[in-house]
Design a protein around this motif. Structure first.
Motif, PDB file in Angstrom:
ATOM      1  N   ALA A  56      10.473  15.141  -2.557  1.00 13.07           N
ATOM      2  CA  ALA A  56       9.485  14.839  -1.507  1.00 13.07           C
ATOM      3  C   ALA A  56       8.957  16.122  -0.893  1.00 13.07           C
ATOM      4  O   ALA A  56       7.759  16.242  -0.577  1.00 13.07           O
ATOM      5  N   ILE A  57       9.827  17.132  -0.729  1.00  8.12           N
ATOM      6  CA  ILE A  57       9.396  18.425  -0.171  1.00  8.12           C
ATOM      7  C   ILE A  57       8.382  19.099  -1.095  1.00  8.12           C
ATOM      8  O   ILE A  57       7.333  19.619  -0.664  1.00  8.12           O
ATOM      9  N   ALA A  58       8.679  19.097  -2.393  1.00  7.80           N
ATOM     10  CA  ALA A  58       7.772  19.744  -3.356  1.00  7.80           C
ATOM     11  C   ALA A  58       6.420  19.047  -3.374  1.00  7.80           C
ATOM     12  O   ALA A  58       5.349  19.699  -3.409  1.00  7.80           O
ATOM     13  N   SER A  59       6.436  17.715  -3.332  1.00  8.12           N
ATOM     14  CA  SER A  59       5.176  16.960  -3.341  1.00  8.12           C
ATOM     15  C   SER A  59       4.399  17.174  -2.046  1.00  8.12           C
ATOM     16  O   SER A  59       3.158  17.316  -2.049  1.00  8.12           O
ATOM     17  N   ALA A  60       5.152  17.234  -0.896  1.00 10.87           N
ATOM     18  CA  ALA A  60       4.493  17.437   0.398  1.00 10.87           C
ATOM     19  C   ALA A  60       3.819  18.806   0.475  1.00 10.87           C
ATOM     20  O   ALA A  60       2.741  18.964   1.080  1.00 10.87           O
ATOM     21  N   ALA A  61       4.434  19.820  -0.134  1.00  7.11           N
ATOM     22  CA  ALA A  61       3.839  21.172  -0.119  1.00  7.11           C
ATOM     23  C   ALA A  61       2.476  21.157  -0.807  1.00  7.11           C
ATOM     24  O   ALA A  61       1.503  21.758  -0.329  1.00  7.11           O
ATOM     25  N   ILE A  62       2.378  20.477  -1.923  1.00  6.45           N
ATOM     26  CA  ILE A  62       1.096  20.390  -2.622  1.00  6.45           C
ATOM     27  C   ILE A  62       0.059  19.645  -1.779  1.00  6.45           C
ATOM     28  O   ILE A  62      -1.101  20.063  -1.651  1.00  6.45           O
ATOM     29  N   SER A  63       0.528  18.523  -1.153  1.00  3.83           N
ATOM     30  CA  SER A  63      -0.399  17.721  -0.339  1.00  3.83           C
ATOM     31  C   SER A  63      -0.896  18.499   0.872  1.00  3.83           C
ATOM     32  O   SER A  63      -2.072  18.380   1.271  1.00  3.83           O
ATOM     33  N   CYS A  64      -0.010  19.298   1.504  1.00  6.16           N
ATOM     34  CA  CYS A  64      -0.400  20.086   2.674  1.00  6.16           C
ATOM     35  C   CYS A  64      -1.535  21.080   2.308  1.00  6.16           C
ATOM     36  O   CYS A  64      -2.411  21.381   3.136  1.00  6.16           O
TER      37      CYS A  64
END
Length: 509
Positions: free
Chosen positions: A51-59
């Motif tokens: 979830a952290i890795a995906s959130a970084a891309i989304s941010c």
């Protein structure tokens, strides 16, 4: 570096990342978000790396606000492990991730859910809660059943005679010379019977009852001659007459004792159901037959003695006397005598020109290690002949035969004939059962034939087991030996089975 628009919040133990689009904000990656999560006070939580890795891309890419779960507070996890035999239960507490630590109540609830209801140790439960490594801690222990004890028979008189031969691992009887006849009087306590116990049941940690094996209970043997049960206590055996106590299976019997000053023409021959004690001699041609022991405190001078038990002669056995005992024969010396013993022949000094046969061992010269000797005549024993000196330069040939037990051989032959007959009967029944099965059974005989066949197989099996025991006794005979402490003198013919060595010169040790 500041990352405006990035914030973290918590709800019901779940940690969320909120991202607001901010112009000219530096690019984010998973490492930066993890650092921000720690700075926000959620570093000890269970972090969802994906979830952290995906959130970084989304941010970095999204231009609209969004919220995503990236971590979670986890309390300590309690795991219960129960051994396969259900006799032990262990608990492992996984350390919490910023959540509540494991409590005694948590552990007790986990145990209950696993079905553990017995043998829980409160101190061990507390220790499991404090265990930070997550290693299993035993917290409950079952109780194995305690099998009952078999019936115990406690002798009250240490001088009670036990005529049953006790063999050691080499097939030798532990011979011990008995002293004078032990006598008990009417009313004297002989033996106490301690009944078998039922045992104590056990229980697994899941509460399953484990029944014990009850002890084997045996009553006093029936028809214990010369005894009676104590009034008011059926577990106490006491003498009903005055006599010699004899240990038997599951009890003691009391043999009456006949005491005479001498056996001669004046006294006549003696035939007695019990033990005979002669204070003096047994003279030429006189006979004593006793179902128990015969004790002669003098000399047997040409007499004939037959005992169901042991024969003990204080002095010598001479003048072509003949003795036969179901148990042992002991004397100071023997000359020109015929002696048969079911167990042991023990002569303290020497045996001269005798015919000796023992179904186990012959011991000569135990009290005369320097001059004890077995000279002339014949000595036959199953397991052992022990003497300081074997043979004599001045005497006739001394014949020694080892590993021979005529009674055992006769018993084996009789048993083999019985086995052959039982096998033939079994084969006949098998043939009849097969015929009835294939051709029909109009008279309803097959059931009875099968029952007879089953019984015949059982009888045959017991006979084979009996033969196996005899085979083992014959195998022991291979250990037969002659022990000399000084050596061989004169002519000696020494036979082991079919092998014979003719010794014609002196052999010293």
């Amino acid at each position: 570096m500041e990352y405006p628009g990035i914030s973290f919040s918590e709800s019901d133990g779940f940690v969320f990342l909120r991202s607001e689009p901010v112009a000219a904000r530096a690019s984010l990656d998973a490492t930066v978000l993890n650092e921000l999560l720690v700075q926000a006070g959620f570093g000890d939580c269970q972090i969802d790396d994906a979830a952290i890795a995906s959130a970084a891309i989304s941010c970095n890419e999204q231009r609209v606000p969004f919220v995503v779960q990236v971590a979670q507070r986890l309390g300590a996890e309690v795991q219960v492990e129960i051994a396969e035999d259900e006799m032990t239960a262990s608990v492992s507490c996984t350390p919490s991730r910023s959540g509540a630590p494991a409590t005694v109540d948590d552990v007790m609830q986990a145990l209950a859910e696993a079905g553990v209801v017995f043998g829980i140790d409160p101190a061990a439960v507390r220790q499991a809660c404090d265990q930070r490594s997550g290693e299993p801690t035993p917290v409950a222990q079952g109780v194995p059943p305690q099998d009952g004890t078999d019936t115990i028979f406690e002798e009250s008189n240490p001088q009670t005679v036990d005529r049953a031969p006790q063999l050691d691992e080499d097939g030798l009887i532990d011979y011990r010379e008995h002293g004078s006849i032990a006598v008990v009087h009417s009313g004297e306590l002989l033996m106490r019977r301690i009944p078998a116990s039922p045992g104590i049941q056990g229980q697994t940690v899941r509460g399953t009852i484990l029944p014990p094996r009850p002890g084997h209970d045996e009553p006093f043997a029936a028809q214990l001659q010369g005894t009676e049960l104590a009034k008011g206590d059926p577990n106490l055996l006491q003498a009903a007459i005055t006599g010699q106590p004899i240990r038997v299976h599951c009890g003691v019997m009391v043999e009456p004792v006949l005491r005479v000053p001498e056996v001669n023409m004046a006294s006549g021959n003696i035939h007695y159901d019990g033990t005979v004690q002669v204070d003096g001699d047994v003279t030429q041609g006189m006979k004593i037959q006793a179902s128990g022991d015969i004790v002669v405190n003098g000399t047997v001078d040409g007499g004939l003695l037959e005992a169901g038990g042991n024969i003990r002669v204080t002095a010598g056995i001479i003048a072509h006397a003949s003795l036969r005992a179901g148990g042992s024969v002991s004397a100071r010396f023997a000359e020109g005598a015929r002696i048969f013993a079911g167990t042991v022949i023990a002569l303290e000094d020497m045996a001269l020109e005798c015919e000796l046969q023992s179904l186990n061992q012959i011991i000569v010269g135990a009290s005369s290690p320097q001059r004890g000797r077995l000279t002339g005549g014949t000595a036959i024993a199953m397991m052992l002949i022990r003497t300081p000196i074997l043979g004599s330069e001045k005497g006739s040939v001394t014949k020694v035969v080892m590993g021979v037990n005529p009674e055992l051989e006769a018993k084996y032959q009789t048993l083999q004939l019985r086995i052959d007959k039982e096998k033939a009967a079994q084969e006949a029944l098998e043939k009849l059962a097969k015929q009835l099965s294939s051709t029909g059974d109009p008279k309803g005989m097959l059931e009875r034939v099968n029952a007879s066949l089953k019984h015949a197989i059982q009888v045959w099996g017991r006979s084979l087991a009996e033969r196996n025991e005899l085979d083992q006794q014959f195998a022991q005979a291979r250990k037969a030996r002659v022990e000399l402490s000084i050596g061989v003198q004169g002519a000696v013919d020494l036979s082991f089975g079919k092998l014979t060595a003719r010794l014609r010169k002196e052999f010293g040790l």
